[in-house]
Every structure is written in structure tokens, then in C-alpha cells.
Scaffold this motif. Structure first.
Motif, PDB file in Angstrom:
ATOM      1  N   ARG A 245       0.801  -1.223   0.000  1.00 33.65           N
ATOM      2  CA  ARG A 245       0.000   0.000   0.000  1.00 33.65           C
ATOM      3  C   ARG A 245       0.834   1.274   0.000  1.00 33.65           C
ATOM      4  O   ARG A 245       0.371   2.321  -0.426  1.00 33.65           O
ATOM      5  CB  ARG A 245      -0.946   0.007   1.214  1.00 33.65           C
ATOM      6  N   GLU A 246       2.055   1.170   0.512  1.00 26.03           N
ATOM      7  CA  GLU A 246       2.866   2.390   0.579  1.00 26.03           C
ATOM      8  C   GLU A 246       3.842   2.465  -0.598  1.00 26.03           C
ATOM      9  O   GLU A 246       3.886   3.453  -1.309  1.00 26.03           O
ATOM     10  CB  GLU A 246       3.654   2.447   1.896  1.00 26.03           C
ATOM     11  N   ILE A 247       4.638   1.411  -0.748  1.00 25.39           N
ATOM     12  CA  ILE A 247       5.711   1.493  -1.743  1.00 25.39           C
ATOM     13  C   ILE A 247       5.195   1.202  -3.149  1.00 25.39           C
ATOM     14  O   ILE A 247       5.482   1.945  -4.083  1.00 25.39           O
ATOM     15  CB  ILE A 247       6.862   0.529  -1.382  1.00 25.39           C
TER      16      ILE A 247
ATOM     17  N   PRO B 144       2.415   1.631  -4.871  1.00 26.29           N
ATOM     18  CA  PRO B 144       1.814   2.704  -5.675  1.00 26.29           C
ATOM     19  C   PRO B 144       2.844   3.716  -6.188  1.00 26.29           C
ATOM     20  O   PRO B 144       2.596   4.393  -7.178  1.00 26.29           O
ATOM     21  CB  PRO B 144       0.849   3.397  -4.697  1.00 26.29           C
TER      22      PRO B 144
END
Ligand code: ATP
Ligand code: SF4
Ligand code: MG
Lengths: 271, 321
Positions: A181-183, A185
Motif C-alpha cells: 500500500r505504501e511502496i 503505488p
């Protein structure tokens, strides 16, 4: 102020691919003639108003067969790209995020896979699992994975040291969520570029394998196999070679232009 | 009586240096080498020192973003260093961090709303509606308009982004905030605004801060107690006013003489720091500061001075004090 430049790559690439996409969709419902209808009396006709691209040695309509061939091309391309992106991202992302000796081992394996001539590896895989459209696609998907894994890995390595990742950790976000979800995208754009290149390479590879008689088997229509079948008629009936040849070239070019276009687009935005 | 919130004891972090084809360990960087301090509830501990002395590593270890090599961290009567990874993730609700880089610390793919409510979601606080209201309140608390919520980080200035980072840290009502150079990347004119905001929030929410900076002037502004670090160790710890009025350690004195002082009489005993910080992979023997210290004597090159605390709670590590 710089004038906004038109992204020619993106424009032409999208146009070409859209054209073939429409052709493929249409071919499910309509082709000028039955794809496999043999009419020996009609063999090797030059292009005419009845047969725009002429006919093959069995009197089959080449345009109809090209249209149906795009189905196989897009199917193989999609499966290859899907396999490559999913596994490449998982493997490369994991290696890049975790780092250390695990990363070292995974990357050595990937280097080894990449050092091997691709087409020979594909032939080996097909020899083990058998020919056919799906097997060809899986074999090529395995080949596409290492390249995408490398791109995903370098994206993860770059991003994991940015403070937003530390921030997510400091909040208490689960490591898996940080990866997906963080990296993830933040590396979509290089992955999309890699995926469209993979698609182009898959089209070429499918054509090569089928040309060697190892890929897509009759009666599935394949642009590569059409090229092979046309070989002995090259001097007498050049349209038989030209039609699939130009189609493959345009499709591959379309995907390369698309990938270049996306790269330009995202480069611009990041500035 | 103020009670102790944080007790750090002999904290160490040695980073391995790997080399060769097999990535063998060929040495280590003693980034933090035995740091101890105590922090009372509602106070601010300032951590200063030059670049590379281990401030960030110390700060990150307090949340176990970097795993300590040795030492203990006791926070609110819990030994953080004994918690499992999962327990530690839960504990981070009570300890939050504000980061240095206002452009790197916010994920560019998410809106301000998503960024600020993330800690609330992670720790299962509030319904989606309640969270939206909380985000609105938090934005107001840090001095931003409510409409900021629907925007992306790149649409804000550095100072505003830092406020967003502060709002995110505040969202879960932590007890301790580790602020790692929160104003270093900002224009001087904006620095004091953000510092004042941090001070206001401290009294409003009864926060305890570990405030990291390389700038003694900035630290003075906000700290109750200050620790000066050099090559992974604390060389001087004292109450803020004591440290600034009567610094004991030659390194602190050197740092202070680089800070512009309104009193020109102080000029007479200026110490100029010369030379570079030694490589932390090969720190000097004895007192690590001896390569740059104007008072260095033979003993300094051989024996490492202990951190000794006087009756007033003023600690320094130097043979000549
Ligand atoms: N992950 C790491 N791996 C190896 N060495 C590291 C790592 N993180 C920090 N170091 C080293 O540890 C030492 C201390 O780094 P740290 O970031 O804590 O310093 P700092 O005081 O915060 O400096 P700055 O003012 O530059 O932020 C430095 O020598 C640095 O190179
Ligand atoms: S111990 Fe010696 S070298 Fe170290 S600070 Fe004191 S005087 Fe300087
Ligand atoms: Mg730092």
C-alpha cells in the motif's frame, strides 16, 4: 515557460494498439470468411477486392486469419505480462524490501536466468510441458519475470529508504501493507512501462516460437506460424509473408511506443 | 513530583560494514555507543551534535525503527527492548515520530486526509465519519485549513507539509514524540513558527519530546534538558540553562561559540572547531574528541573519560573539568 509538447509516442502507440484491439474484438463476431474454410481451387490468390490480403496455399482468406491471429497474440501477450508483472513484482519487491542475503540469493538466481538465452529457455520449457497456446504463454511468462523483478527491486530499494516508509513503520503499519500500500503505488509507472515492453517482447517471442513450430499449434491461428507457412512462397506470393509480418511489426512497435510514451509522461510529471 | 516517562540505558547500535563478494562483515560503524538518559513526563530532551554523530539512529531506536544492538529502553514502565515486533507495532501508538524531510516523509500517492487518518486506522480508532472529523480538528490544531484534507502533499509548502506530519503524529494522542530535525529543512522564518507550534502542542496535549537537531540555537528554544553527542556518545548532559550558561565540555563550548551570541564579551573565549569528524568506523582511542580538542593532553589519547555527573545533575565526559 516551455510550450507543452505533444507526446507523439503515446498518441501513435495508443492509436495503433486501439486499432488492433478493435480488430481483435470484431474478429470474435465477424471475419470476412471462415478462418479455417479450405478452398483449394482458390489457393494463393493475390490481394483483390474479394480477398484484401489474398489467400494462402489452402485458399483460406489471409485477412480473416490475421484478424483471428490477433486474438492469440493478445491472449499470449496478456498472460505473459500478467505472469511477469505479478511474479516479478512479488519476487523483486520482496528481495528489495527485505534486502540482505535473501536479496543476494534471489538476485543471483535471477541473473542466472537472464544470462540464459531466452528463446532456448522457452524451448526447454515447452519441451518439458508441451506445446500449445497456454503453455507457450506460461513459458514466456516465466521468461518475462526476471526483468520485471529487477525493476521492482530497484524501485523498492529506492523507496524503502525514503522517510514516508519510516513514517509508516513509526505509525505501526504492518510490513506487508507497507510493501503493497505504501511502496507499490510509488513504482507503478516503471512497472507499467516494463509491462508494455514485456507485452511487445511476448508478441515477438510467440511469433518466433510458433515460427519454429513449438508455440501455438493448429488450428489456433498464429501470426508467427503464418510467417513460417508463408516462407516457401515468399518469392511467388509475397503478400502471404507481408501481411503477418507487418501486423507483428506494427503490434510490437505499438507497445514500444506506448511504453516510451508512458515513460515520457511520468518523467515530465516527476519534474 | 514529575515522573519518569523514558529511561534509556547504555543504548548501542553497531552497523555492520560488509564487503567482498559474499557480503562478509568486515567491520562495524559504532553509530551509537552507549547512550543513557532519563526523560520526565512533559519535558523535552534536546539531542545535539554534528552530522553523523548518531542522533537519528538514537531517535529511531526509541521506536525500534532501528533495532538496538544492545541496551535497554524503558518507556512508561514497559521495557520496549523486550517487546515482540507485533507488540512494538501496537506500542507505537504511544510513541510517534516527526521527520526531517517534509518532502520525503509524506507518501505522495495519498491525500492529506488519508495520511493523517492512517495511524487512526492502523490502531482501530473511530469510524470513518469520526476519523474525518478528527482529521479536520487536527488540521485546525496545527494551523491548516480544513480543505487541505482533500489535497495531495505536493500541493503544500515545506512548512505546511511539516505541519501535516505533526498532525499525523498527534492523531493517536501519543505520550512521546521523537522529532528528528523537524525544522532543519525549513526556511529560518518558518522555523520559529513550527517551533512555537510544537511548544503550544506540548502544553496543550502534555507531550514529552525528544528533540533532535544539529543546531544548538534551535534546541535551546525548546529543551528542558540537553544532551550533546559526539561520535555515538553523549559527552555532556545538563539542564538547558546550565548547559548554555556554563558549558563544561570543550566540544560543547566549541559548538556554542559557533552560535551567534548577543553578548560580545563572550568572544574572548571562543573555540574554533577545526578538522572533520573522524570516521565512526575507526573512532580515535581514548577521548574520541582528542583529534580536534584544543585542550587535548596525553591522557586524552589513551584513556576514555567517563561521563561524570555533579551534584547539580550536570554531566560531562572530559578529563579536564
Ligand atoms: N542503516 C545504516 N547502515 C549503516 N550505517 C548507518 C546506517 N544508518 C546510519 N549509519 C551510520 O551511522 C552514523 C550515524 O548516523 P545518524 O544518521 O544517526 O547520524 P545523525 O547524527 O542523525 O546525522 P545527520 O545530522 O546527518 O542526520 C553515520 O556514520 C551513518 O553513516
Ligand atoms: S578528555 Fe581531553 S580531549 Fe577529550 S574533551 Fe577533555 S580535554 Fe579534550
Ligand atoms: Mg539525522
Amino acid at each position: 515557460m516551455k510550450r507543452k509538447k505533444i507526446n507523439l509516442n503515446l498518441l501513435v502507440g495508443c492509436f495503433v494498439l486501439l486499432f488492433f484491439l478493435v480488430t481483435m474484438v470484431v474478429s470474435f463476431f465477424y471475419t470476412p470468411y471462415d478462418v479455417n474454410a479450405i478452398a483449394v481451387s482458390n489457393k494463393l490468390q493475390a490481394p483483390s477486392s474479394a480477398h484484401w490480403f489474398g489467400t494462402d496455399p489452402f485458399g483460406r482468406d489471409i485477412l480473416s486469419r490475421i484478424m483471428a491471429g490477433t486474438q492469440t497474440a493478445f491472449f499470449v501477450g496478456s498472460v505473459v505480462t500478467l505472469i511477469g508483472v505479478v511474479f516479478g513484482t512479488l519476487i523483486g519487491g520482496f528481495a528489495g524490501y527485505v534486502g540482505g542475503w535473501l536479496d543476494e540469493i534471489i538476485m543471483r538466481a535471477i541473473d542466472a536466468l537472464m544470462a540464459f538465452p531466452g528463446i532456448i529457455l522457452a524451448i526447454m520449457i515447452v519441451a518439458v510441458f508441451g506445446t500449445g497456446t497456454l503453455n507457450t504463454a506460461i513459458a514466456l511468462g516465466i521468461l518475462a519475470t526476471p526483468g520485471i523483478a529487477r525493476i521492482a527491486r530497484s524501485g523498492f530499494i529506492q523507496n524503502k529508504q525514503l522517510e514516508y516508509v519510516s513514517a509508516a513503520k513509526s505509525i505501526g503499519v504492518h510490513p506487508l501493507k507497507i510493501i503493497f500500500r505504501e511502496i507499490l503505488p510509488n513504482i507503478y509507472s516503471p512497472l507499467i512501462v516494463a509491462a508494455s515492453v514485456a507485452f511487445a517482447i511476448a508478441l515477438l517471442a510467440e511469433a518466433s516460437l510458433s515460427y519454429l513450430g513449438l508455440g501455438v499449434q493448429p488450428p489456433d491461428p498464429s501470426l508467427g506460424r503464418m510467417l513460417k507457412e508463408s516462407q516457401e512462397y515468399l518469392t511467388t506470393s509475397p503478400w502471404f509473408t507481408l501481411a503477418p509480418g507487418i501486423t507483428i511489426t506494427l503490434l510490437v512497435l505499438g507497445f514500444y511506443m506506448l511504453s516510451n510514451g508512458i515513460r515520457d509522461l511520468t518523467d515530465h510529471r516527476s519534474k | 513530583m514529575t515522573e519518569t516517562l523514558l529511561k534509556v540505558d547504555d543504548l548501542k547500535k553497531y552497523f555492520p560494514i560488509s564487503g567482498g563478494i559474499f557480503g562478509r562483515k568486515v567491520g562495524e560503524v559504532k553509530a551509537v555507543d552507549g547512550v543513557s538518559f532519563i526523560l520526565k513526563k512533559g519535558e523535552t530532551f534536546g539531542l545535539v551534535g554534528e552530522s553523523g554523530c548518531g542522533k537519528s539512529t538514537t531517535g529511531r531506536m526509541l521506536l525500534r525503527l532501528t533495532e538496538p544492538s544492545a541496551g535497554t529502553i524503558e518507556f512508561d514502565e514497559t521495557l520496549l527492548t523486550d517487546l515482540s515486533k507485533k507488540q512494538m507495532r501496537k506500542k507505537r501508538r504511544d510513541i510517534q515520530m516527526i521527520f526531517q524531510d517534509p518532502f520525503g516523509s509524506l507518501n505522495p500517492r495519498y491525500t492529506v486526509q488519508q495520511i493523517i487518518e492512517q495511524p487512526l486506522i492502523v490502531h482501530g480508532l473511530g469510524t470513518s465519519k469520526e476519523r474525518s472529523r478528527m482529521v479536520e480538528e487536527l488540521l485546525e490544531t496545527v494551523g491548516l485549513d480544513a480543505y487541505a484534507a482533500s489535497r495531495y502533499p505536493h500541493q503544500f509548502s515545506g512548512g505546511q507539509r511539516q505541519r501535516i506530519g505533526i498532525a499525523r503524529a498527534l492523531a493517536v494522542r501519543p505520550k512521546l514524540i521523537v522529532a528528528d530535525e523537524p525544522v532543519s529543512a525549513l526556511d529560518v522564518s518558518i522555523q520559529s513558527q513550527v517551533l512555537n507550534l510544537l511548544k503550544e502542542l506540548q502544553s496543550e496535549f502534555k507531550l514529552t519530546y525528544v528533540f533532535i537537531s544539529h543546531d544548538l540555537g534551535v534546541v535551546r528554544h525548546i529543551s528542558d534538558r540537553v544532551g550533546v553527542m559526539y561520535l555515538g556518545r553523549l559527552v555532556e548532559v545538563a539542564d538547558s540553562n546550565m548547559l548554555y550558561v556554563s558549558p563544561k565540555h570543550p566540544y560543547t563550548r566549541a559548538l556554542l561559540s559557533a552560535v551567534p551570541v548577543p553578548d560580545p564579551k563572550n568572544k574572548s573565549n571562543r573555540i574554533i572547531l577545526s578538522g572533520d569528524v573522524p570516521n565512526p568506523a575507526h573512532p580515535p582511542e581514548g577521548c574520541a574528541f582528542h583529534t580536534r580538542c584544543p585542550l587535548a593532553a596525553d591522557i586524552c589519547r589513551k584513556v576514555r573519560p567517563e561521563l561524570i555527573t555533579d551534584e547539580q545533575g550536570h554531566a560531562a565526559a572530559c578529563h579536564f573539568i
